[in-house]
Write a protein that holds these residues in place. Sequence first.
Motif, PDB file in Angstrom:
ATOM      1  N   SER A  54      -0.324   4.768   5.223  1.00 63.18           N
ATOM      2  CA  SER A  54       0.824   3.447   4.110  1.00 63.18           C
ATOM      3  C   SER A  54       1.358   2.494   5.028  1.00 63.18           C
ATOM      4  O   SER A  54       1.626   3.067   6.060  1.00 63.18           O
ATOM      5  N   ARG A  55       1.020   1.564   4.529  1.00 67.24           N
ATOM      6  CA  ARG A  55       1.406   0.250   5.172  1.00 67.24           C
ATOM      7  C   ARG A  55       2.942  -0.402   5.552  1.00 67.24           C
ATOM      8  O   ARG A  55       3.283  -0.529   6.881  1.00 67.24           O
ATOM      9  N   ILE A  56       3.665   0.116   4.336  1.00 71.65           N
ATOM     10  CA  ILE A  56       4.825   0.363   5.084  1.00 71.65           C
ATOM     11  C   ILE A  56       5.283   1.330   5.198  1.00 71.65           C
ATOM     12  O   ILE A  56       6.194   1.203   6.249  1.00 71.65           O
ATOM     13  N   GLY A  57       4.891   2.092   5.055  1.00 68.56           N
ATOM     14  CA  GLY A  57       5.599   2.842   5.354  1.00 68.56           C
ATOM     15  C   GLY A  57       5.463   3.764   7.581  1.00 68.56           C
ATOM     16  O   GLY A  57       5.628   3.986   7.655  1.00 68.56           O
ATOM     17  N   LYS A  58       4.165   3.251   7.344  1.00 72.57           N
ATOM     18  CA  LYS A  58       4.016   2.867   9.142  1.00 72.57           C
ATOM     19  C   LYS A  58       5.238   2.441   9.335  1.00 72.57           C
ATOM     20  O   LYS A  58       4.837   2.354  10.971  1.00 72.57           O
ATOM     21  N   MET A  59       5.326   1.263   9.211  1.00 73.41           N
ATOM     22  CA  MET A  59       6.162   0.268   9.805  1.00 73.41           C
ATOM     23  C   MET A  59       7.394   1.092   9.996  1.00 73.41           C
ATOM     24  O   MET A  59       8.336   1.777   9.687  1.00 73.41           O
ATOM     25  N   ILE A  60       7.924   0.508  11.844  1.00 76.10           N
ATOM     26  CA  ILE A  60       9.569   1.325  11.994  1.00 76.10           C
ATOM     27  C   ILE A  60      10.676  -0.016  11.268  1.00 76.10           C
ATOM     28  O   ILE A  60      10.498  -0.848  10.719  1.00 76.10           O
ATOM     29  N   ILE A  61      11.954   0.840  11.347  1.00 75.42           N
ATOM     30  CA  ILE A  61      13.113   0.363  11.152  1.00 75.42           C
ATOM     31  C   ILE A  61      13.868  -0.219  12.125  1.00 75.42           C
ATOM     32  O   ILE A  61      13.616   1.294  12.712  1.00 75.42           O
ATOM     33  N   GLU A  62      14.035  -1.181  12.301  1.00 74.74           N
ATOM     34  CA  GLU A  62      15.066  -1.085  13.720  1.00 74.74           C
ATOM     35  C   GLU A  62      16.394  -1.604  13.625  1.00 74.74           C
ATOM     36  O   GLU A  62      17.168  -2.283  12.422  1.00 74.74           O
ATOM     37  N   VAL A  63      17.408  -0.375  13.769  1.00 76.63           N
ATOM     38  CA  VAL A  63      18.524   0.193  13.559  1.00 76.63           C
ATOM     39  C   VAL A  63      19.814  -1.486  14.835  1.00 76.63           C
ATOM     40  O   VAL A  63      19.506  -0.992  15.801  1.00 76.63           O
ATOM     41  N   PRO A  64      20.697  -2.220  13.790  1.00 75.63           N
ATOM     42  CA  PRO A  64      21.086  -2.538  14.506  1.00 75.63           C
ATOM     43  C   PRO A  64      22.491  -2.138  15.124  1.00 75.63           C
ATOM     44  O   PRO A  64      22.769  -0.765  14.688  1.00 75.63           O
ATOM     45  N   SER A  65      22.498  -2.664  16.444  1.00 72.19           N
ATOM     46  CA  SER A  65      24.340  -1.780  17.413  1.00 72.19           C
ATOM     47  C   SER A  65      25.344  -1.675  16.321  1.00 72.19           C
ATOM     48  O   SER A  65      25.956  -0.482  16.880  1.00 72.19           O
ATOM     49  N   ASN A  66      25.511  -2.456  15.820  1.00 72.24           N
ATOM     50  CA  ASN A  66      26.936  -1.775  14.743  1.00 72.24           C
ATOM     51  C   ASN A  66      26.918  -0.858  14.186  1.00 72.24           C
ATOM     52  O   ASN A  66      27.572  -0.770  12.998  1.00 72.24           O
TER      53      ASN A  66
END
Length: 178
Positions: free
Chosen positions: A2-14
Amino acid sequence: MSRIGKMIIEVPSNVEVKIDNNEVQVKGPKGELSYTYSPSLTVEMNDNIISVTRHDENKTTRALHGTTRALINNMVIGVTEGFKKELDLIGVGYRAQLQGSTLVLNVGYSHPVEFSIPEGLLIEVPSNTKVIVSGYDKHKVGEFSAKVRAVRPPEPYKGKGIRYTDEYVIRKEGKTGK
């Protein structure tokens, strides 16, 4: 894959993220959301980066891969920035107003249409022909906006009705058009 599924999610510091027992809990400055994902997927967090992987190649697992990643990403965006939908009331005498925790619409019916505002949503009426729905849960914002729009969807001949601000209504010619 999956193109969307393999993308990472960056979590902000807050933003604080907890992952345990197939449940993701996201807490941020605007609110707190949780989502229970399928046991056929794995959600991992390393160094403020969330990744979603799947165990097998079943059709349902592949379908859930991208969906789960998108839902978790929307949770992270929602608790940091929030979501907003704008609605326009177009028509003679169409107007909206807030009365306490109730949105009242006068849209050409013999009676006003009233909506109680769900918890977690903020409704603003800057002018009597504009309604702004905002909140941290994308699903609630979209669902409430769709319910308001469904009261009087835009019609194709005069363009009257309730529409999203960025929506384009295709206009038709009347009977006299040749």
